[in-house]
Design a protein around this motif. Structure first.
Motif, short mmCIF file in Angstrom:
data_model
loop_
_atom_site.label_atom_id
_atom_site.label_comp_id
_atom_site.label_asym_id
_atom_site.label_seq_id
_atom_site.Cartn_x
_atom_site.Cartn_y
_atom_site.Cartn_z
N GLU A 1 0.82 -1.21 0.00
CA GLU A 1 0.00 0.00 0.00
C GLU A 1 0.85 1.26 0.00
OE1 GLU A 1 -2.72 -0.35 3.32
OE2 GLU A 1 -3.23 -2.38 2.68
N SER A 2 1.95 1.22 0.76
CA SER A 2 2.77 2.41 0.89
C SER A 2 4.16 2.04 1.41
CB SER A 2 2.11 3.39 1.87
OG SER A 2 3.01 4.36 2.32
N ALA A 3 5.18 2.44 0.67
CA ALA A 3 6.54 2.21 1.13
C ALA A 3 6.79 2.95 2.44
CB ALA A 3 7.54 2.66 0.06
N GLU A 4 6.13 4.08 2.61
CA GLU A 4 6.29 4.86 3.85
C GLU A 4 5.74 4.08 5.04
OE1 GLU A 4 4.64 8.96 5.81
OE2 GLU A 4 5.03 8.96 3.65
N TYR A 5 4.57 3.46 4.88
CA TYR A 5 4.01 2.64 5.97
C TYR A 5 4.92 1.46 6.28
CZ TYR A 5 -0.44 5.14 5.63
OH TYR A 5 -1.43 6.09 5.63
N TRP A 6 5.50 0.87 5.24
CA TRP A 6 6.44 -0.24 5.44
C TRP A 6 7.61 0.24 6.30
CZ3 TRP A 6 6.75 -5.39 4.49
CH2 TRP A 6 7.99 -5.98 4.68
N GLN A 7 8.14 1.40 5.97
CA GLN A 7 9.28 1.92 6.73
C GLN A 7 8.88 2.24 8.17
OE1 GLN A 7 10.22 4.86 3.66
NE2 GLN A 7 12.22 3.88 3.43
N GLN A 8 7.65 2.73 8.39
CA GLN A 8 7.17 2.96 9.75
C GLN A 8 7.12 1.65 10.53
OE1 GLN A 8 3.39 4.91 9.49
NE2 GLN A 8 4.27 6.87 8.83
N SER A 9 6.62 0.61 9.88
CA SER A 9 6.54 -0.68 10.57
C SER A 9 7.94 -1.22 10.83
CB SER A 9 5.68 -1.68 9.79
OG SER A 9 6.26 -2.03 8.58
N ARG A 10 8.87 -0.97 9.95
CA ARG A 10 10.26 -1.40 10.15
C ARG A 10 10.87 -0.67 11.34
NH1 ARG A 10 12.67 -6.01 8.80
NH2 ARG A 10 14.89 -5.74 8.80
N MET A 11 10.59 0.62 11.45
CA MET A 11 11.12 1.39 12.59
C MET A 11 10.52 0.87 13.89
SD MET A 11 11.27 5.28 11.09
CE MET A 11 11.42 5.95 12.72
N ALA A 12 9.22 0.60 13.92
CA ALA A 12 8.59 0.08 15.12
C ALA A 12 9.17 -1.27 15.49
CB ALA A 12 7.07 -0.03 14.92
N GLU B 1 12.74 -0.84 27.30
CA GLU B 1 11.93 0.16 27.98
C GLU B 1 11.36 -0.39 29.29
OE1 GLU B 1 10.86 3.52 28.79
OE2 GLU B 1 11.27 3.51 26.65
N THR B 2 11.34 0.46 30.31
CA THR B 2 10.69 0.09 31.57
C THR B 2 9.52 1.01 31.88
OG1 THR B 2 12.28 1.45 32.80
CG2 THR B 2 12.79 -0.91 32.57
N ASN B 3 9.26 1.98 31.03
CA ASN B 3 8.13 2.87 31.18
C ASN B 3 6.91 2.18 30.56
OD1 ASN B 3 6.15 4.79 30.18
ND2 ASN B 3 7.57 6.39 30.84
N TYR B 4 5.92 1.86 31.39
CA TYR B 4 4.79 1.08 30.91
C TYR B 4 3.94 1.83 29.89
CZ TYR B 4 6.12 -2.40 34.30
OH TYR B 4 6.82 -3.36 34.99
N ASP B 5 3.89 3.15 29.96
CA ASP B 5 3.18 3.91 28.93
C ASP B 5 3.87 3.74 27.57
OD1 ASP B 5 1.13 4.94 30.55
OD2 ASP B 5 2.38 6.63 31.19
N ALA B 6 5.21 3.78 27.59
CA ALA B 6 5.97 3.60 26.34
C ALA B 6 5.83 2.18 25.82
CB ALA B 6 7.44 3.95 26.57
N ILE B 7 5.80 1.20 26.71
CA ILE B 7 5.62 -0.19 26.30
C ILE B 7 4.24 -0.34 25.63
CG2 ILE B 7 5.34 -2.57 27.12
CD1 ILE B 7 7.39 -1.85 29.35
N ALA B 8 3.22 0.22 26.25
CA ALA B 8 1.87 0.15 25.68
C ALA B 8 1.84 0.82 24.31
CB ALA B 8 0.86 0.80 26.63
N GLU B 9 2.47 1.98 24.21
CA GLU B 9 2.49 2.71 22.93
C GLU B 9 3.16 1.86 21.84
OE1 GLU B 9 4.61 6.68 21.13
OE2 GLU B 9 4.00 6.72 23.23
N HIS B 10 4.24 1.20 22.19
CA HIS B 10 4.96 0.35 21.24
C HIS B 10 4.04 -0.78 20.73
CE1 HIS B 10 7.76 -2.43 19.45
NE2 HIS B 10 7.36 -3.35 20.30
#
Length: 174
Positions: free
Chosen positions: A101-112, A121-130
């Motif tokens: 669909e989008s090379a940009e979305y692919w790159q976002q998923s690769r970064m994630a 990470e030990t910050n539970y908000d950051a873990i949830a966000e991830h």
């Protein structure tokens, strides 16, 4: 030379089956979670081994699906007589074909995906966000896998090596 081509086709068929298997197991793990996650819930359940084993499985299975997709796309491009010299060109090729669909979305998923591999990470908000980000990007990977399998069948008449996961894979899109 014909034997080499037959072997490359067999290898791609095995990759397509691996895509179906990866997608099936990722979906299975994601079904165990009540989305979206929030930091307070994760903090409260910080010793819930079943929850955190499931999250670890999601991390691993998301990465495995994306890695397998990347290998399958590169291999497909070569069998389609495309010889891209970079993976960005592979992405552009499959975006043009409507597989991605989008090379940009692919790159976002690769970064994630990469953040999970290198961030402790030990910050539970950051873990949830991830994990919420991974869950939101899973659909892109699943649709890309479906589109690639369909395109390979249409253009190269190559199908997953076995039907072991075909029914379950197709049910992900019902």
């Amino acid at each position: 030379m014909a034997d080499a081509l037959a072997e490359e086709r067999r290898h791609l068929a095995q990759l397509l089956e691996a895509l179906q298997r990866c997608a099936y197991f990722l979906d299975h793990s994601e079904q165990k979670i009540d989305w979206p996650l929030d930091g307070a819930t994760l903090a409260r359940k910080r010793k819930d081994t079943e929850l955190f084993e499931t999250l670890a499985a999601i991390n691993e299975r998301f990465a495995k699906l994306q890695d397998t997709l990347a290998v399958a796309m590169r291999h497909t491009a070569l069998l389609m007589s495309e010889a891209p010299d970079s993976f960005l060109k592979v992405l552009a090729f499959f975006e043009k074909l409507g597989v991605l669909e989008s090379a940009e979305y692919w790159q976002q998923s690769r970064m994630a995906r990469n953040m999970a591999a290198h961030d402790y990470e030990t910050n539970y908000d950051a873990i949830a966000e991830h994990f919420n980000a991974l869950e939101s990007l899973t659909g892109l990977l699943l649709r890309t896998a479906r589109n690639l399998i369909g395109r390979v069948a249409m253009d190269l008449d190559i199908h997953p090596a076995s039907g072991d996961f075909s029914t379950e894979f197709d049910q992900l899109f019902d």
